[in-house]
Design an enzyme around this catalytic site. Structure first.
Site, PDB file in Angstrom:
ATOM      1  N   ASN A  11      31.814  42.319  33.009  1.00 20.25           N
ATOM      2  CA  ASN A  11      33.191  41.857  32.853  1.00 20.25           C
ATOM      3  C   ASN A  11      33.215  40.327  32.935  1.00 20.25           C
ATOM      4  O   ASN A  11      32.964  39.735  33.992  1.00 20.25           O
ATOM      5  CB  ASN A  11      34.023  42.498  33.968  1.00 20.25           C
ATOM      6  CG  ASN A  11      35.477  42.086  33.921  1.00 20.25           C
ATOM      7  OD1 ASN A  11      35.787  40.928  33.641  1.00 20.25           O
ATOM      8  ND2 ASN A  11      36.354  43.017  34.213  1.00 20.25           N
ATOM      9  N   ALA A  12      33.511  39.697  31.788  1.00 19.26           N
ATOM     10  CA  ALA A  12      33.455  38.234  31.711  1.00 19.26           C
ATOM     11  C   ALA A  12      34.447  37.573  32.672  1.00 19.26           C
ATOM     12  O   ALA A  12      34.132  36.545  33.275  1.00 19.26           O
ATOM     13  CB  ALA A  12      33.735  37.791  30.282  1.00 19.26           C
ATOM     14  N   HIS A  13      35.631  38.187  32.838  1.00 23.89           N
ATOM     15  CA  HIS A  13      36.629  37.641  33.778  1.00 23.89           C
ATOM     16  C   HIS A  13      36.027  37.517  35.173  1.00 23.89           C
ATOM     17  O   HIS A  13      36.146  36.511  35.840  1.00 23.89           O
ATOM     18  CB  HIS A  13      37.815  38.608  33.917  1.00 23.89           C
ATOM     19  CG  HIS A  13      38.769  38.574  32.781  1.00 23.89           C
ATOM     20  ND1 HIS A  13      39.536  37.471  32.496  1.00 23.89           N
ATOM     21  CD2 HIS A  13      39.092  39.516  31.872  1.00 23.89           C
ATOM     22  CE1 HIS A  13      40.297  37.751  31.453  1.00 23.89           C
ATOM     23  NE2 HIS A  13      40.037  38.983  31.045  1.00 23.89           N
ATOM     24  N   LYS A  14      35.400  38.631  35.596  1.00 19.71           N
ATOM     25  CA  LYS A  14      34.863  38.672  36.955  1.00 19.71           C
ATOM     26  C   LYS A  14      33.673  37.740  37.124  1.00 19.71           C
ATOM     27  O   LYS A  14      33.527  37.081  38.142  1.00 19.71           O
ATOM     28  CB  LYS A  14      34.417  40.094  37.285  1.00 19.71           C
ATOM     29  CG  LYS A  14      35.543  41.054  37.497  1.00 19.71           C
ATOM     30  CD  LYS A  14      35.005  42.191  38.316  1.00 19.71           C
ATOM     31  CE  LYS A  14      35.640  43.493  37.976  1.00 19.71           C
ATOM     32  NZ  LYS A  14      34.875  44.597  38.547  1.00 19.71           N
ATOM     33  N   ASP A  70      34.009  46.895  43.699  1.00 21.29           N
ATOM     34  CA  ASP A  70      35.002  47.818  43.160  1.00 21.29           C
ATOM     35  C   ASP A  70      36.340  47.409  43.756  1.00 21.29           C
ATOM     36  O   ASP A  70      36.415  47.053  44.937  1.00 21.29           O
ATOM     37  CB  ASP A  70      34.656  49.271  43.503  1.00 21.29           C
ATOM     38  CG  ASP A  70      35.396  50.248  42.586  1.00 21.29           C
ATOM     39  OD1 ASP A  70      35.740  49.865  41.454  1.00 21.29           O
ATOM     40  OD2 ASP A  70      35.635  51.397  43.004  1.00 21.29           O
ATOM     41  N   GLY A 169      44.475  43.374  34.096  1.00 17.09           N
ATOM     42  CA  GLY A 169      44.884  44.547  34.878  1.00 17.09           C
ATOM     43  C   GLY A 169      46.352  44.491  35.278  1.00 17.09           C
ATOM     44  O   GLY A 169      47.239  44.248  34.455  1.00 17.09           O
ATOM     45  N   ASP A 171      47.882  42.325  37.081  1.00 18.43           N
ATOM     46  CA  ASP A 171      48.337  40.978  37.474  1.00 18.43           C
ATOM     47  C   ASP A 171      49.807  40.688  37.163  1.00 18.43           C
ATOM     48  O   ASP A 171      50.491  40.064  37.978  1.00 18.43           O
ATOM     49  CB  ASP A 171      47.454  39.902  36.821  1.00 18.43           C
ATOM     50  CG  ASP A 171      46.134  39.723  37.557  1.00 18.43           C
ATOM     51  OD1 ASP A 171      46.002  40.272  38.668  1.00 18.43           O
ATOM     52  OD2 ASP A 171      45.243  39.040  37.022  1.00 18.43           O
ATOM     53  N   HIS A 196      41.892  38.883  46.230  1.00 19.45           N
ATOM     54  CA  HIS A 196      41.104  39.871  46.971  1.00 19.45           C
ATOM     55  C   HIS A 196      39.617  39.681  46.710  1.00 19.45           C
ATOM     56  O   HIS A 196      38.808  39.694  47.619  1.00 19.45           O
ATOM     57  CB  HIS A 196      41.554  41.274  46.544  1.00 19.45           C
ATOM     58  CG  HIS A 196      41.859  41.355  45.076  1.00 19.45           C
ATOM     59  ND1 HIS A 196      42.927  40.696  44.512  1.00 19.45           N
ATOM     60  CD2 HIS A 196      41.190  41.934  44.044  1.00 19.45           C
ATOM     61  CE1 HIS A 196      42.922  40.895  43.207  1.00 19.45           C
ATOM     62  NE2 HIS A 196      41.872  41.642  42.901  1.00 19.45           N
ATOM     63  N   ARG A 197      39.273  39.471  45.417  1.00 16.16           N
ATOM     64  CA  ARG A 197      37.856  39.278  45.078  1.00 16.16           C
ATOM     65  C   ARG A 197      37.339  37.986  45.701  1.00 16.16           C
ATOM     66  O   ARG A 197      36.245  37.936  46.244  1.00 16.16           O
ATOM     67  CB  ARG A 197      37.680  39.243  43.559  1.00 16.16           C
ATOM     68  CG  ARG A 197      36.610  40.164  43.088  1.00 16.16           C
ATOM     69  CD  ARG A 197      36.468  40.232  41.580  1.00 16.16           C
ATOM     70  NE  ARG A 197      37.640  39.886  40.841  1.00 16.16           N
ATOM     71  CZ  ARG A 197      38.614  40.750  40.526  1.00 16.16           C
ATOM     72  NH1 ARG A 197      38.515  42.009  40.866  1.00 16.16           N
ATOM     73  NH2 ARG A 197      39.679  40.354  39.874  1.00 16.16           N
TER      74      ARG A 197
END
Ligand code: IMP
Length: 210
Positions: A11-14, A70, A169, A171, A196-197
């Site tokens: 996932n490029a965003h993450k 996750d 997601g 957001d 959170h991440r």
């Protein structure tokens, strides 16, 4: 020398979000970078369980230091749903079995189903006064064969209509505590500092630097 660490995602965003938090001391490798093209099953019924499944897969098959995450959106009035099922169908079991009729609609991965998931959540919350929710991220790190778990939580509330266009997601319908804008209105720079991440990754970083 830079420390190599596999982040079990494509996932490029993450990847962007997390490599900007980890900084230059760590060379973050994606699944693609290590030529892992398997869709690692996320079949556990907890966020921690799924993070562990993914990290264990990489460690067992590639023998590399790695971590996996996750995340779930946990809505108080829905007993923690969609939670671990934020992106996929719950099937017939799981801790929220009584509310499977609700959960079974939260299906799909990044992008194409985010809109449907949001609409379903808004629909399920129609007339619900208690809008409290939290994003929770679990990270499992495997370093030299040992497992370590980290958690990040952002409390907030679910608004009634989408606002904003950045992020992904849920957001556009989540306003974090202490703010009036949604994650999607705050933009990635602010979100990446308070998410959170980010909180879970900060704990991971502190551990890696210690
Ligand atoms: P994942 O475990 O990080 O892939 O997250 C599962 C699902 O939770 C995603 O498909 C999104 O729907 C949602 N999600 C995860 N992180 C975020 C976020 O930061 N903002 C909004 N939704 C998110």
């Amino acid at each position: 020398m830079k420390k190599k660490l596999v982040f079990a995602t494509n996932n490029a965003h993450k990847l962007d979000e997390i490599s900007s938090i980890l900084g230059e001391k760590v060379e973050l490798l994606s699944l693609k970078d290590i030529h892992c093209h398997v869709d690692i099953p996320e079949t556990a019924d907890t966020l921690e369980g799924n993070a562990m499944l993914k990290a264990e897969y990489i460690y067992k098959n590639y023998g590399l230091d790695c971590f996996a995450d996750d995340t779930g959106l946990e809505v108080e009035a829905l007993n923690g749903a969609p939670g671990v099922y934020s992106a996929r169908s719950a099937g017939g079991g799981g801790p929220y079995a009584a509310a499977d009729f609700v959960m079974s609609i939260y299906a799909g991965g990044e992008g194409h189903n985010a809109e449907a998931n949001m609409q379903k959540l808004l629909q399920n919350m129609q007339g619900v006064q208690n809008r409290k929710a939290q994003f929770r991220t679990a990270i499992c790190l495997i370093l030299d064969g040992k497992k370590h778990l980290f958690e990040g939580i952002v409390k907030g509330e679910i608004i009634k209509e989408k606002r904003g266009s950045s992020g992904f997601g849920y957001d556009p319908i989540f306003v974090p505590e202490g703010y009036t804008k949604t994650f999607a209105e705050l933009g990635n720079e602010t979100k990446n500092k308070i998410s959170h991440r980010a909180l879970a990754v900060e704990k991971l970083c502190r551990f890696l630097k210690a």
